[in-house]
Scaffold this motif. Structure first.
Motif, PDB file in Angstrom:
ATOM      1  N   VAL A  82       0.871  -1.185   0.000  1.00 59.16           N
ATOM      2  CA  VAL A  82       0.000   0.000   0.000  1.00 59.16           C
ATOM      3  C   VAL A  82       0.905   1.231   0.000  1.00 59.16           C
ATOM      4  O   VAL A  82       1.792   1.350   0.857  1.00 59.16           O
ATOM      5  N   GLU A  83       0.691   2.129  -0.957  1.00 60.16           N
ATOM      6  CA  GLU A  83       1.527   3.324  -1.078  1.00 60.16           C
ATOM      7  C   GLU A  83       0.699   4.584  -0.859  1.00 60.16           C
ATOM      8  O   GLU A  83      -0.419   4.708  -1.351  1.00 60.16           O
ATOM      9  N   LEU A  84       1.275   5.524  -0.112  1.00 57.24           N
ATOM     10  CA  LEU A  84       0.722   6.868   0.006  1.00 57.24           C
ATOM     11  C   LEU A  84       1.668   7.823  -0.700  1.00 57.24           C
ATOM     12  O   LEU A  84       2.849   7.911  -0.347  1.00 57.24           O
ATOM     13  N   LEU A  85       1.153   8.506  -1.726  1.00 57.94           N
ATOM     14  CA  LEU A  85       1.933   9.495  -2.468  1.00 57.94           C
ATOM     15  C   LEU A  85       1.614  10.879  -1.932  1.00 57.94           C
ATOM     16  O   LEU A  85       0.448  11.270  -1.846  1.00 57.94           O
ATOM     17  N   ALA A  86       2.646  11.631  -1.580  1.00 57.17           N
ATOM     18  CA  ALA A  86       2.511  13.020  -1.172  1.00 57.17           C
ATOM     19  C   ALA A  86       3.584  13.828  -1.899  1.00 57.17           C
ATOM     20  O   ALA A  86       4.427  13.276  -2.601  1.00 57.17           O
ATOM     21  N   ALA A  87       3.546  15.141  -1.738  1.00 55.97           N
ATOM     22  CA  ALA A  87       4.512  15.992  -2.432  1.00 55.97           C
ATOM     23  C   ALA A  87       4.451  17.391  -1.840  1.00 55.97           C
ATOM     24  O   ALA A  87       3.490  17.753  -1.139  1.00 55.97           O
ATOM     25  N   THR A  88       5.490  18.169  -2.105  1.00 55.59           N
ATOM     26  CA  THR A  88       5.382  19.596  -1.860  1.00 55.59           C
ATOM     27  C   THR A  88       4.477  20.184  -2.943  1.00 55.59           C
ATOM     28  O   THR A  88       4.239  19.552  -3.969  1.00 55.59           O
ATOM     29  N   PRO A  89       3.906  21.373  -2.738  1.00 59.19           N
ATOM     30  CA  PRO A  89       2.926  21.896  -3.701  1.00 59.19           C
ATOM     31  C   PRO A  89       3.487  22.041  -5.117  1.00 59.19           C
ATOM     32  O   PRO A  89       4.608  22.515  -5.321  1.00 59.19           O
ATOM     33  N   PHE A  90       2.690  21.604  -6.083  1.00 58.02           N
ATOM     34  CA  PHE A  90       2.978  21.853  -7.492  1.00 58.02           C
ATOM     35  C   PHE A  90       2.366  23.208  -7.869  1.00 58.02           C
ATOM     36  O   PHE A  90       1.263  23.535  -7.445  1.00 58.02           O
ATOM     37  N   GLU A  91       3.057  23.984  -8.704  1.00 60.39           N
ATOM     38  CA  GLU A  91       2.535  25.269  -9.177  1.00 60.39           C
ATOM     39  C   GLU A  91       2.455  25.241 -10.697  1.00 60.39           C
ATOM     40  O   GLU A  91       3.396  24.797 -11.370  1.00 60.39           O
ATOM     41  N   HIS A  92       1.316  25.694 -11.233  1.00 60.48           N
ATOM     42  CA  HIS A  92       1.081  25.660 -12.677  1.00 60.48           C
ATOM     43  C   HIS A  92       0.662  27.043 -13.173  1.00 60.48           C
ATOM     44  O   HIS A  92      -0.186  27.698 -12.558  1.00 60.48           O
ATOM     45  N   ASP A  93       1.247  27.450 -14.283  1.00 59.87           N
ATOM     46  CA  ASP A  93       0.758  28.627 -14.995  1.00 59.87           C
ATOM     47  C   ASP A  93      -0.375  28.209 -15.916  1.00 59.87           C
ATOM     48  O   ASP A  93      -0.379  27.102 -16.471  1.00 59.87           O
ATOM     49  N   ILE A  94      -1.355  29.098 -16.091  1.00 62.57           N
ATOM     50  CA  ILE A  94      -2.519  28.838 -16.932  1.00 62.57           C
ATOM     51  C   ILE A  94      -2.569  29.909 -18.010  1.00 62.57           C
ATOM     52  O   ILE A  94      -2.480  31.109 -17.712  1.00 62.57           O
ATOM     53  N   ASP A  95      -2.696  29.493 -19.274  1.00 65.12           N
ATOM     54  CA  ASP A  95      -2.714  30.413 -20.408  1.00 65.12           C
ATOM     55  C   ASP A  95      -3.997  30.234 -21.207  1.00 65.12           C
ATOM     56  O   ASP A  95      -4.568  29.138 -21.264  1.00 65.12           O
ATOM     57  N   LEU A  96      -4.447  31.319 -21.859  1.00 65.64           N
ATOM     58  CA  LEU A  96      -5.540  31.193 -22.809  1.00 65.64           C
ATOM     59  C   LEU A  96      -5.023  30.488 -24.056  1.00 65.64           C
ATOM     60  O   LEU A  96      -3.973  30.854 -24.592  1.00 65.64           O
ATOM     61  N   ALA A  97      -5.757  29.466 -24.528  1.00 68.21           N
ATOM     62  CA  ALA A  97      -5.294  28.696 -25.681  1.00 68.21           C
ATOM     63  C   ALA A  97      -5.444  29.467 -26.985  1.00 68.21           C
ATOM     64  O   ALA A  97      -4.694  29.224 -27.936  1.00 68.21           O
ATOM     65  N   ASP A  98      -6.390  30.399 -27.061  1.00 67.20           N
ATOM     66  CA  ASP A  98      -6.673  31.109 -28.317  1.00 67.20           C
ATOM     67  C   ASP A  98      -5.911  32.423 -28.453  1.00 67.20           C
ATOM     68  O   ASP A  98      -5.827  32.985 -29.546  1.00 67.20           O
ATOM     69  N   LEU A  99      -5.376  32.926 -27.351  1.00 66.91           N
ATOM     70  CA  LEU A  99      -4.696  34.216 -27.366  1.00 66.91           C
ATOM     71  C   LEU A  99      -3.369  34.095 -26.630  1.00 66.91           C
ATOM     72  O   LEU A  99      -3.247  33.296 -25.693  1.00 66.91           O
ATOM     73  N   PRO A 100      -2.368  34.890 -27.008  1.00 66.77           N
ATOM     74  CA  PRO A 100      -1.096  34.872 -26.273  1.00 66.77           C
ATOM     75  C   PRO A 100      -1.231  35.662 -24.972  1.00 66.77           C
ATOM     76  O   PRO A 100      -0.579  36.688 -24.764  1.00 66.77           O
ATOM     77  N   VAL A 101      -2.092  35.141 -24.089  1.00 66.37           N
ATOM     78  CA  VAL A 101      -2.413  35.845 -22.846  1.00 66.37           C
ATOM     79  C   VAL A 101      -2.244  34.890 -21.666  1.00 66.37           C
ATOM     80  O   VAL A 101      -2.772  33.767 -21.679  1.00 66.37           O
ATOM     81  N   ALA A 102      -1.518  35.329 -20.650  1.00 66.60           N
ATOM     82  CA  ALA A 102      -1.407  34.566 -19.410  1.00 66.60           C
ATOM     83  C   ALA A 102      -2.700  34.753 -18.620  1.00 66.60           C
ATOM     84  O   ALA A 102      -3.107  35.876 -18.331  1.00 66.60           O
ATOM     85  N   ALA A 103      -3.360  33.612 -18.282  1.00 65.85           N
ATOM     86  CA  ALA A 103      -4.660  33.702 -17.610  1.00 65.85           C
ATOM     87  C   ALA A 103      -4.532  33.717 -16.097  1.00 65.85           C
ATOM     88  O   ALA A 103      -5.320  34.360 -15.404  1.00 65.85           O
ATOM     89  N   GLY A 104      -3.567  32.976 -15.554  1.00 67.13           N
ATOM     90  CA  GLY A 104      -3.440  32.933 -14.106  1.00 67.13           C
ATOM     91  C   GLY A 104      -2.499  31.831 -13.674  1.00 67.13           C
ATOM     92  O   GLY A 104      -1.682  31.326 -14.453  1.00 67.13           O
ATOM     93  N   SER A 105      -2.624  31.424 -12.416  1.00 67.84           N
ATOM     94  CA  SER A 105      -1.785  30.357 -11.874  1.00 67.84           C
ATOM     95  C   SER A 105      -2.514  29.713 -10.702  1.00 67.84           C
ATOM     96  O   SER A 105      -3.459  30.280 -10.135  1.00 67.84           O
ATOM     97  N   THR A 106      -2.075  28.536 -10.340  1.00 67.31           N
ATOM     98  CA  THR A 106      -2.629  27.831  -9.191  1.00 67.31           C
ATOM     99  C   THR A 106      -1.580  26.899  -8.612  1.00 67.31           C
ATOM    100  O   THR A 106      -0.611  26.527  -9.289  1.00 67.31           O
ATOM    101  N   LYS A 107      -1.780  26.520  -7.359  1.00 68.19           N
ATOM    102  CA  LYS A 107      -0.992  25.474  -6.726  1.00 68.19           C
ATOM    103  C   LYS A 107      -1.925  24.329  -6.379  1.00 68.19           C
ATOM    104  O   LYS A 107      -3.131  24.524  -6.210  1.00 68.19           O
ATOM    105  N   HIS A 108      -1.355  23.110  -6.286  1.00 68.48           N
ATOM    106  CA  HIS A 108      -2.186  21.986  -5.888  1.00 68.48           C
ATOM    107  C   HIS A 108      -1.360  20.932  -5.167  1.00 68.48           C
ATOM    108  O   HIS A 108      -0.136  20.861  -5.314  1.00 68.48           O
ATOM    109  N   LEU A 109      -2.058  20.122  -4.375  1.00 66.76           N
ATOM    110  CA  LEU A 109      -1.487  18.947  -3.731  1.00 66.76           C
ATOM    111  C   LEU A 109      -2.292  17.727  -4.174  1.00 66.76           C
ATOM    112  O   LEU A 109      -3.525  17.761  -4.162  1.00 66.76           O
ATOM    113  N   PRO A 110      -1.604  16.634  -4.566  1.00 68.69           N
ATOM    114  CA  PRO A 110      -2.308  15.463  -5.135  1.00 68.69           C
ATOM    115  C   PRO A 110      -2.156  14.183  -4.319  1.00 68.69           C
ATOM    116  O   PRO A 110      -1.672  13.170  -4.838  1.00 68.69           O
ATOM    117  N   PRO A 111      -2.506  14.139  -3.022  1.00 70.96           N
ATOM    118  CA  PRO A 111      -2.328  12.876  -2.283  1.00 70.96           C
ATOM    119  C   PRO A 111      -3.057  11.722  -2.953  1.00 70.96           C
ATOM    120  O   PRO A 111      -4.207  11.863  -3.374  1.00 70.96           O
TER     121      PRO A 111
END
Length: 233
Positions: A82-111
Motif C-alpha cells: 500500500v503506497e501513500l503518495l505526497a509531495a510539496t505543492p505543485f505550481e502551474h501557470d494557466i494560459d488562454l489557448a486562443d490568445l497569447p495571454v497569461a490567464a493565471g496560476s494555481t498550486k495543488h497537492l495530489p495525495p
C-alpha cells in the motif's frame, strides 16, 4: 578501454543486485525524488458575458509543474503493498489557448493512495511494480494574471477578478521500478496517469458594481514522472 568500462559497470550493478535484499511482508519503503506533473487534458470553451457573447473555443492550457515527491509503502505481503503518495505543492501557470495571454496560476497537492503489485516480491534484484489507486487533488493560491485582467477590463469593464478551482477525486494508475544499489538503497523511476478534472470559476466585478461568474470545466488528466531514490527499513 570503453568496452572494459562498460563491463565493469555492468558487473558492479550485477553484484549490487545480487546483494540486495528482497521486498518482504512487513517491510516499509520510503521514496523521495523530483516529480513533474505534465497535463494532457483539455478545457471547455470559455464564454464571456459580452453582448453578443465572446467565445474562446480553445479554453485554457495548463503548463507543467515540478515539485519534491514523497512516498511511503507498507508491504502487506511479499507481492502486495500500500503506497501513500505526497509531495510539496505543485505550481502551474494557466494560459488562454486562443490568445497569447497569461490567464493565471494555481498550486495543488495530489495525495494518492494505491495498491501495488510486486511481481518479484520475495526475490532479490530489481523490483518492478504496478499500482492502482484513488487520487484527491486540492487547489489553492489561485490567481488571475494581470494580462487576463486587462483583457476582461477591455471587454467587460472589469475592475476585479478572482479565480477558484474545485477539488478533484479520480482514479490513478502507475508503473515503476526500484533498481537496488545495496541492501537498503535503490534508484526509483515511476510514472502515473491521474484522472484530474475541475471546474474553474472566475468571479468578476464591473465598474458599475455588477457581479458575474465565468465558469468552464478543465480536464487536466496529467502524466506524472518521478526520478528519485528508495530506502527500505
Amino acid at each position: 578501454m570503453k568496452k572494459q568500462l562498460v563491463l565493469a559497470v555492468a558487473a558492479g550493478l550485477g553484484i549490487a543486485c545480487m546483494g540486495a535484499q528482497a521486498y518482504e511482508q512487513g517491510d516499509i519503503i520510503f521514496r523521495g525524488g523530483i516529480a513533474t506533473v505534465a497535463p494532457s487534458g483539455d478545457s471547455d470553451p470559455i464564454e464571456l458575458p459580452t453582448d453578443p457573447p465572446t467565445v474562446l473555443p480553445g479554453g485554457v492550457d495548463v503548463d507543467d509543474g515540478t515539485a519534491i515527491s514523497l512516498m511511503g509503502v507498507w508491504m502487506m505481503s511479499d507481492n502486495w503493498g500500500v503506497e501513500l503518495l505526497a509531495a510539496t505543492p505543485f505550481e502551474h501557470d494557466i494560459d488562454l489557448a486562443d490568445l497569447p495571454v497569461a490567464a493565471g496560476s494555481t498550486k495543488h497537492l495530489p495525495p494518492t493512495v494505491s495498491i501495488q503489485w510486486y511481481p518479484r516480491g520475495g526475490m532479490q534484484g530489481w523490483q518492478p511494480y504496478l499500482g492502482l489507486g484513488v487520487n484527491y487533488t486540492t487547489f489553492f493560491s489561485e490567481k488571475v494574471d494581470n494580462e487576463l485582467g486587462a483583457v476582461l477590463g477591455d471587454l467587460l469593464d472589469v475592475t476585479s477578478a478572482k479565480l477558484s478551482l474545485d477539488d478533484s477525486v479520480g482514479l490513478a494508475a502507475q508503473a515503476g521500478v526500484d533498481i537496488p544499489l545495496n541492501d537498503k538503497w535503490a534508484l526509483n523511476l515511476g510514472v502515473w496517469y491521474i484522472d484530474i478534472g475541475t471546474t474553474a470559476d472566475i468571479d468578476v466585478t464591473t465598474g458599475s458594481g455588477a457581479n458575474a461568474t465565468v465558469s468552464f470545466d478543465v480536464d487536466i488528466d496529467p502524466w506524472v514522472y518521478n526520478v528519485g531514490v528508495a530506502y527500505k527499513f
